[in-house]
Design an enzyme around this catalytic site. Structure first.
Site, short mmCIF file in Angstrom:
data_model
loop_
_atom_site.label_atom_id
_atom_site.label_comp_id
_atom_site.label_asym_id
_atom_site.label_seq_id
_atom_site.Cartn_x
_atom_site.Cartn_y
_atom_site.Cartn_z
N VAL A 17 0.84 -1.20 0.00
CA VAL A 17 0.00 0.00 0.00
C VAL A 17 0.88 1.26 0.00
CG1 VAL A 17 -1.66 1.34 1.38
CG2 VAL A 17 -1.98 -1.12 1.08
N ASP A 39 10.54 2.42 7.42
CA ASP A 39 9.94 1.11 7.67
C ASP A 39 10.76 0.44 8.76
OD1 ASP A 39 7.94 -0.85 5.78
OD2 ASP A 39 9.25 -1.89 7.21
N LYS A 44 14.46 -2.68 3.42
CA LYS A 44 13.37 -2.56 2.43
C LYS A 44 13.17 -1.09 2.07
CE LYS A 44 8.76 -3.95 1.26
NZ LYS A 44 8.62 -3.21 0.04
N ARG A 93 -9.86 -10.91 15.43
CA ARG A 93 -9.77 -9.57 14.85
C ARG A 93 -9.30 -8.58 15.91
NH1 ARG A 93 -13.29 -5.75 14.37
NH2 ARG A 93 -12.98 -4.28 12.70
N THR A 124 -3.74 2.30 7.38
CA THR A 124 -3.73 0.97 7.99
C THR A 124 -5.13 0.57 8.46
OG1 THR A 124 -1.49 1.43 8.77
CG2 THR A 124 -2.64 -0.41 9.83
N PRO A 126 -7.93 -1.81 10.71
CA PRO A 126 -9.19 -1.16 10.34
C PRO A 126 -9.04 0.35 10.45
CG PRO A 126 -9.35 -2.19 12.51
CD PRO A 126 -7.99 -2.50 12.00
N VAL A 127 -9.17 1.02 9.31
CA VAL A 127 -8.67 2.40 9.22
C VAL A 127 -9.35 3.39 10.17
CG1 VAL A 127 -10.10 3.10 7.23
CG2 VAL A 127 -7.86 4.12 7.58
N ASP A 153 -13.86 3.61 -1.55
CA ASP A 153 -15.19 3.02 -1.76
C ASP A 153 -16.07 3.98 -2.56
OD1 ASP A 153 -15.05 0.97 0.97
OD2 ASP A 153 -13.90 2.82 0.97
N ALA A 155 -15.01 6.21 -4.70
CA ALA A 155 -14.52 6.20 -6.10
C ALA A 155 -15.07 4.97 -6.82
CB ALA A 155 -13.00 6.20 -6.11
N ARG A 156 -15.08 3.83 -6.12
CA ARG A 156 -15.62 2.60 -6.73
C ARG A 156 -17.09 2.79 -7.05
NH1 ARG A 156 -12.57 -1.13 -2.26
NH2 ARG A 156 -10.75 -1.72 -3.50
N HIS A 173 -22.58 12.48 -8.31
CA HIS A 173 -22.25 12.89 -6.95
C HIS A 173 -22.90 11.89 -6.01
CE1 HIS A 173 -20.27 16.51 -8.18
NE2 HIS A 173 -21.17 16.53 -9.14
N HIS A 180 -15.23 2.01 7.13
CA HIS A 180 -14.64 1.39 5.94
C HIS A 180 -14.65 -0.11 6.24
CE1 HIS A 180 -12.02 0.33 2.68
NE2 HIS A 180 -11.09 -0.11 3.50
P1 NAD Z 1 2.46 -5.02 3.77
O1 NAD Z 1 2.63 -6.17 4.70
O2 NAD Z 1 2.84 -5.15 2.35
O3 NAD Z 1 3.26 -3.77 4.37
C1 NAD Z 1 3.26 -3.41 5.71
C2 NAD Z 1 4.59 -2.71 5.98
O4 NAD Z 1 4.54 -2.22 7.33
C3 NAD Z 1 5.80 -3.64 5.88
O5 NAD Z 1 6.76 -3.09 5.01
C4 NAD Z 1 6.30 -3.73 7.31
O6 NAD Z 1 7.69 -3.90 7.41
C5 NAD Z 1 5.84 -2.39 7.86
N1 NAD Z 1 5.79 -2.37 9.33
C6 NAD Z 1 5.31 -3.30 10.17
N2 NAD Z 1 5.49 -2.92 11.45
C7 NAD Z 1 6.08 -1.70 11.41
C8 NAD Z 1 6.52 -0.79 12.41
N3 NAD Z 1 6.38 -1.06 13.71
N4 NAD Z 1 7.09 0.35 12.00
C9 NAD Z 1 7.25 0.65 10.69
N5 NAD Z 1 6.86 -0.18 9.70
C10 NAD Z 1 6.28 -1.34 10.06
O7 NAD Z 1 0.91 -4.59 3.90
P2 NAD Z 1 0.10 -3.69 2.87
O8 NAD Z 1 -0.58 -4.58 1.88
O9 NAD Z 1 0.96 -2.60 2.40
O10 NAD Z 1 -1.03 -3.12 3.83
C11 NAD Z 1 -0.73 -2.13 4.80
C12 NAD Z 1 -1.99 -1.75 5.56
O11 NAD Z 1 -2.91 -1.07 4.69
C13 NAD Z 1 -2.76 -2.95 6.12
O12 NAD Z 1 -3.25 -2.63 7.41
C14 NAD Z 1 -3.91 -3.09 5.16
O13 NAD Z 1 -5.03 -3.73 5.74
C15 NAD Z 1 -4.20 -1.63 4.87
N6 NAD Z 1 -5.04 -1.36 3.69
C16 NAD Z 1 -5.91 -0.33 3.81
C17 NAD Z 1 -6.76 -0.02 2.77
C18 NAD Z 1 -7.74 1.10 2.96
O14 NAD Z 1 -8.70 1.27 2.17
N7 NAD Z 1 -7.58 1.94 3.95
C19 NAD Z 1 -6.72 -0.76 1.58
C20 NAD Z 1 -5.80 -1.79 1.47
C21 NAD Z 1 -4.97 -2.10 2.54
#
Ligand code: NAD
Length: 318
Positions: A17, A39, A44, A93, A124, A126-127, A153, A155-156, A173, A180
């Site tokens: 993300v 990170d 990475k 959860r 992140t 649950p947002v 959502d 936009a979708r 609109h 979410h």
């Molecule tokens: P991912 O596992 O690819 O990436 C998560 C990253 O967080 C990793 O690089 C990890 O090293 C890093 N991380 C973990 N702990 C950390 C810490 N303490 N400090 C700094 N970095 C840390 O996951 P992703 O697919 O990128 O998803 C990330 C988040 O986004 C998830 O919670 C996911 O559910 C959420 N997400 C939100 C939406 C939305 O609509 N808001 C949509 C998709 C995903």
């Protein structure tokens, strides 16, 4: 907030993300001129910074991109958080949520300590809960803590409605509001095609449109993430672009209306909860939460969604 021309964004969490956001930011160009990647996995973040830097020659505008640490949050305009941990087998959860709270504690504390006084933007999941956690841990003003909420959502929804009515989604609109997640919904009374109410269009026998199709579209929006995850394990491009859109609205002081996760302060009869609601977004974050004229039935759905979020948050140890 910086008063110079420098627009600096720090991204915490360089996973799928986070990097989809960074990639969109670089490609759209001109939104900010400094991007810092952080990170827990430093290697990475370093690799991602190198990779993006090598593509800069092909981007629209130049940017300074580097991997950094929490000290770099000082003077930043926005800190985007896309860091998170995945669910472990057998974990509930709430357990996962509690672990994400600990992740956020390890992030928010050093960000605040750096002297950062910009805007937090949380993606992140649950947002809505993680945005509220950020608010509680940072003690920042509510206007300066925003979640991506139901921006994607919405936009979708517009895309699907545009397709159904054969109209450019830009002229539709409509909003997805609430959590979410599973209790989000579309207030149909607020869906407009240009300035014409869609409920009016649906009742007009001269048109071939069917109200049942609205329920199907709403369901499609609500289940989109599940379908994408089933097909490719995770969703990231759409949300990466949604984060970019919010960052652009903030840095450009656009006063655009986006369905971010914002704190309610009496609007919709709520207080304290962070939830997806249409909000005016500008340089100082949430300028105003817009209160829609919901029908009684829609109001009941919103209250239910708000209750889901209130209970989830109350189960946490902060
Ligand atoms: P991912 O596992 O690819 O990436 C998560 C990253 O967080 C990793 O690089 C990890 O090293 C890093 N991380 C973990 N702990 C950390 C810490 N303490 N400090 C700094 N970095 C840390 O996951 P992703 O697919 O990128 O998803 C990330 C988040 O986004 C998830 O919670 C996911 O559910 C959420 N997400 C939100 C939406 C939305 O609509 N808001 C949509 C998709 C995903």
């Amino acid at each position: 907030m910086t008063t110079t021309d420098t627009r600096k964004v720090v991204l915490i969490g360089t996973g799928m993300v986070g990097m989809s956001f960074a990639y969109a930011l670089v490609n759209q160009g001109g939104i900010c001129n400094e991007l810092v990647l952080i990170d827990v996995n430093k290697e990475k973040a370093n690799g991602e910074a190198m990779d993006l830097n090598h593509g800069l020659a092909f981007a629209k505008s130049n940017m300074q991109i580097k991997a950094g640490d929490y000290k770099d949050c000082r003077g930043a305009d926005i800190v985007v958080i896309a860091a998170g941990v995945a669910q472990k087998e057998g974990e509930t959860r709430l357990d996962l949520l509690q672990r994400n709270v600990e992740v956020f504690r390890s992030i928010i504390t050093p960000v605040v300590k750096s002297g950062f006084d910009g805007i937090f933007l949380v993606a992140t999941n649950p947002v809505d809960i993680m945005t509220r956690v950020t608010f509680e841990l940072s003690r920042f003003g509510a206007a300066k803590v925003i979640g991506t909420g139901t921006t994607l959502d919405t936009a979708r929804l517009r895309y699907l409605l545009g397709d159904y009515f054969s109209v450019d989604p830009k002229n539709i609109h409509a909003y997805v509001i609430g959590e979410h997640g599973d209790s989000e919904f579309v207030p149909l009374s607020q869906v407009m095609l240009a300035t014409k109410s869609v409920t009016e269009i649906l009742e007009d026998k001269r048109y071939p449109y069917n109200i049942d199709e609205m329920t199907k579209i709403e369901e499609q929006v609500r289940t989109s993430a599940y379908k994408i995850i089933e097909a490719k394990k995770a969703t990231y491009y759409g949300i990466g672009m949604a984060i970019t859109r919010i960052v652009k609205a903030i840095l450009g002081d656009e006063n655009s209306v986006l369905t971010v996760s914002a704190k309610l302060s009496g609007e919709y009869g709520g207080n304290d909860v962070f939830i997806g609601v249409p909000s005016i977004i500008g340089r100082n974050g949430v300028k105003e939460v817009l209160e829609l004229s919901l029908t009684e039935e829609e109001r009941a759905k919103f209250d239910k969604s708000r209750q889901v979020l209130k209970e989830s948050f109350e189960g946490l140890k902060l």
